[in-house]
Design an enzyme around this catalytic site. Structure first.
Site, PDB file in Angstrom:
ATOM      1  N   CYS A 138       0.856  -1.195   0.000  1.00 29.53           N
ATOM      2  CA  CYS A 138       0.000   0.000   0.000  1.00 29.53           C
ATOM      3  C   CYS A 138       0.886   1.238   0.000  1.00 29.53           C
ATOM      4  O   CYS A 138       1.711   1.429   0.896  1.00 29.53           O
ATOM      5  CB  CYS A 138      -0.912  -0.015   1.224  1.00 29.53           C
ATOM      6  SG  CYS A 138      -1.778   1.545   1.482  1.00 29.53           S
TER       7      CYS A 138
ATOM      8  N   HIS B 288      -8.272   8.350   2.540  1.00 26.44           N
ATOM      9  CA  HIS B 288      -7.586   9.650   2.605  1.00 26.44           C
ATOM     10  C   HIS B 288      -8.575  10.770   2.322  1.00 26.44           C
ATOM     11  O   HIS B 288      -9.582  10.582   1.637  1.00 26.44           O
ATOM     12  CB  HIS B 288      -6.400   9.714   1.638  1.00 26.44           C
ATOM     13  CG  HIS B 288      -6.726   9.370   0.227  1.00 26.44           C
ATOM     14  ND1 HIS B 288      -6.859   8.070  -0.209  1.00 26.44           N
ATOM     15  CD2 HIS B 288      -6.945  10.155  -0.868  1.00 26.44           C
ATOM     16  CE1 HIS B 288      -7.142   8.067  -1.497  1.00 26.44           C
ATOM     17  NE2 HIS B 288      -7.219   9.310  -1.926  1.00 26.44           N
TER      18      HIS B 288
ATOM     19  N   HIS C 258      -8.601  14.694   0.905  1.00 24.56           N
ATOM     20  CA  HIS C 258      -7.892  15.781   0.239  1.00 24.56           C
ATOM     21  C   HIS C 258      -8.354  17.095   0.877  1.00 24.56           C
ATOM     22  O   HIS C 258      -9.563  17.367   0.909  1.00 24.56           O
ATOM     23  CB  HIS C 258      -8.268  15.860  -1.247  1.00 24.56           C
ATOM     24  CG  HIS C 258      -7.974  14.628  -2.057  1.00 24.56           C
ATOM     25  ND1 HIS C 258      -6.989  14.593  -3.013  1.00 24.56           N
ATOM     26  CD2 HIS C 258      -8.556  13.409  -2.077  1.00 24.56           C
ATOM     27  CE1 HIS C 258      -6.976  13.396  -3.597  1.00 24.56           C
ATOM     28  NE2 HIS C 258      -7.923  12.664  -3.057  1.00 24.56           N
TER      29      HIS C 258
ATOM     30  N   CYS D  79       0.620   3.381   3.218  1.00 25.15           N
ATOM     31  CA  CYS D  79       1.268   2.733   4.365  1.00 25.15           C
ATOM     32  C   CYS D  79       2.780   2.911   4.261  1.00 25.15           C
ATOM     33  O   CYS D  79       3.448   3.159   5.271  1.00 25.15           O
ATOM     34  CB  CYS D  79       0.904   1.250   4.434  1.00 25.15           C
ATOM     35  SG  CYS D  79      -0.732   0.936   5.133  1.00 25.15           S
TER      36      CYS D  79
ATOM     37  N   HIS E   2      -4.319   1.219   8.480  1.00 20.79           N
ATOM     38  CA  HIS E   2      -4.800   0.990   7.115  1.00 20.79           C
ATOM     39  C   HIS E   2      -6.305   0.719   7.109  1.00 20.79           C
ATOM     40  O   HIS E   2      -6.778  -0.244   7.712  1.00 20.79           O
ATOM     41  CB  HIS E   2      -4.070  -0.191   6.454  1.00 20.79           C
ATOM     42  CG  HIS E   2      -4.528  -0.428   5.048  1.00 20.79           C
ATOM     43  ND1 HIS E   2      -3.967   0.217   3.965  1.00 20.79           N
ATOM     44  CD2 HIS E   2      -5.546  -1.183   4.553  1.00 20.79           C
ATOM     45  CE1 HIS E   2      -4.614  -0.150   2.870  1.00 20.79           C
ATOM     46  NE2 HIS E   2      -5.565  -0.993   3.206  1.00 20.79           N
TER      47      HIS E   2
ATOM     48  N   GLY F  10     -13.293   7.757  -8.628  1.00 21.22           N
ATOM     49  CA  GLY F  10     -11.919   8.042  -9.041  1.00 21.22           C
ATOM     50  C   GLY F  10     -10.886   7.746  -7.974  1.00 21.22           C
ATOM     51  O   GLY F  10      -9.763   8.250  -8.039  1.00 21.22           O
TER      52      GLY F  10
ATOM     53  N   ASN G 248     -12.556  10.369  -2.093  1.00 22.09           N
ATOM     54  CA  ASN G 248     -13.092   9.511  -3.153  1.00 22.09           C
ATOM     55  C   ASN G 248     -13.168   8.079  -2.655  1.00 22.09           C
ATOM     56  O   ASN G 248     -12.227   7.576  -2.043  1.00 22.09           O
ATOM     57  CB  ASN G 248     -12.180   9.579  -4.381  1.00 22.09           C
ATOM     58  CG  ASN G 248     -12.175  10.967  -5.008  1.00 22.09           C
ATOM     59  OD1 ASN G 248     -13.227  11.579  -5.152  1.00 22.09           O
ATOM     60  ND2 ASN G 248     -11.008  11.469  -5.355  1.00 22.09           N
TER      61      ASN G 248
HETATM   62  P1  AMP Z   1      -7.497   9.502  -5.048  1.00 22.96           P
HETATM   63  O1  AMP Z   1      -7.444   9.628  -6.548  1.00 22.96           O
HETATM   64  O2  AMP Z   1      -8.629  10.197  -4.404  1.00 22.96           O
HETATM   65  O3  AMP Z   1      -7.344   8.056  -4.615  1.00 22.96           O
HETATM   66  O4  AMP Z   1      -6.215  10.301  -4.521  1.00 22.96           O
HETATM   67  C1  AMP Z   1      -4.916   9.814  -4.567  1.00 22.96           C
HETATM   68  C2  AMP Z   1      -4.003  11.011  -4.563  1.00 22.96           C
HETATM   69  O5  AMP Z   1      -2.703  10.569  -4.215  1.00 22.96           O
HETATM   70  C3  AMP Z   1      -3.882  11.729  -5.904  1.00 22.96           C
HETATM   71  O6  AMP Z   1      -4.317  13.091  -5.771  1.00 22.96           O
HETATM   72  C4  AMP Z   1      -2.387  11.639  -6.234  1.00 22.96           C
HETATM   73  O7  AMP Z   1      -1.871  12.806  -6.846  1.00 22.96           O
HETATM   74  C5  AMP Z   1      -1.774  11.398  -4.864  1.00 22.96           C
HETATM   75  N1  AMP Z   1      -0.499  10.696  -4.856  1.00 22.96           N
HETATM   76  C6  AMP Z   1      -0.169   9.564  -5.542  1.00 22.96           C
HETATM   77  N2  AMP Z   1       1.093   9.195  -5.240  1.00 22.96           N
HETATM   78  C7  AMP Z   1       1.570  10.107  -4.356  1.00 22.96           C
HETATM   79  C8  AMP Z   1       2.817  10.281  -3.672  1.00 22.96           C
HETATM   80  N3  AMP Z   1       3.834   9.427  -3.836  1.00 22.96           N
HETATM   81  N4  AMP Z   1       2.949  11.345  -2.850  1.00 22.96           N
HETATM   82  C9  AMP Z   1       1.925  12.222  -2.682  1.00 22.96           C
HETATM   83  N5  AMP Z   1       0.728  12.097  -3.282  1.00 22.96           N
HETATM   84  C10 AMP Z   1       0.553  11.071  -4.110  1.00 22.96           C
HETATM   85 ZN    ZN Z   2      -2.366   1.455   3.634  1.00 24.81          ZN
END
Ligand code: AMP
Ligand code: ZN
Length: 115
Positions: free
Chosen positions: A3, A98, A100, A6, A45, A91, A85
């Site tokens: 993950c 998480h 945003h 994680c 997690h 998406g 999301n």
């Molecule tokens: P979601 O599409 O809602 O699952 O959000 C996942 C978010 O994680 C997206 O906005 C990505 O830009 C962000 N993301 C993916 N990899 C990383 C990373 N290594 N560091 C920071 N953000 C990330």
């Molecule tokens: Zn995780």
């Protein structure tokens, strides 16, 4: 467990940390959509909002406390948005719950008119 978030929490993958407490870790999104775009993740997690239940739901309140604190620290008094999301139609791309925190510009409509 394979993950991404994680691994970020464990420090195995680098991130730009913004906030941390015993329940949650917050870091800058790698692809920001606004001047402020921070991801708040529970240290435990949880796959997504669909897995929130009576045993773990207090984490959501703790995360929102952290979000409100960071939003104030970032000077977002004009407004901000929280997005979580859940699942493919929404998406979700990383399957670790998480939130945003997005702000720093007028954010427009919440959901596009696309059908
Ligand atoms: P979601 O599409 O809602 O699952 O959000 C996942 C978010 O994680 C997206 O906005 C990505 O830009 C962000 N993301 C993916 N990899 C990383 C990373 N290594 N560091 C920071 N953000 C990330
Ligand atoms: Zn995780």
């Amino acid at each position: 467990m394979d993950c991404l978030f994680c691994k970020i929490i464990a420090g195995e993958i680098p991130s730009k940390k913004v906030y941390e407490d015993e329940y949650c870790y917050a870091f800058e999104d790698i692809a920001p959509v606004a001047p402020v775009h921070i991801l708040f993740v529970p240290k435990k997690h949880i796959k997504g909002a669909c897995e929130i239940n009576p045993e773990n739901s207090q984490i959501v309140g703790k995360i929102y406390e952290a979000i409100a604190k960071v939003a104030a620290e970032k000077g977002l008094e004009n407004g901000w948005r929280v997005v979580s999301n859940n699942g493919p139609d929404a998406g979700q791309t990383v399957f670790h719950l998480h939130f945003h925190l997005i702000g720093g510009r007028p954010l427009g409509v919440m959901v596009s008119e696309e059908k």
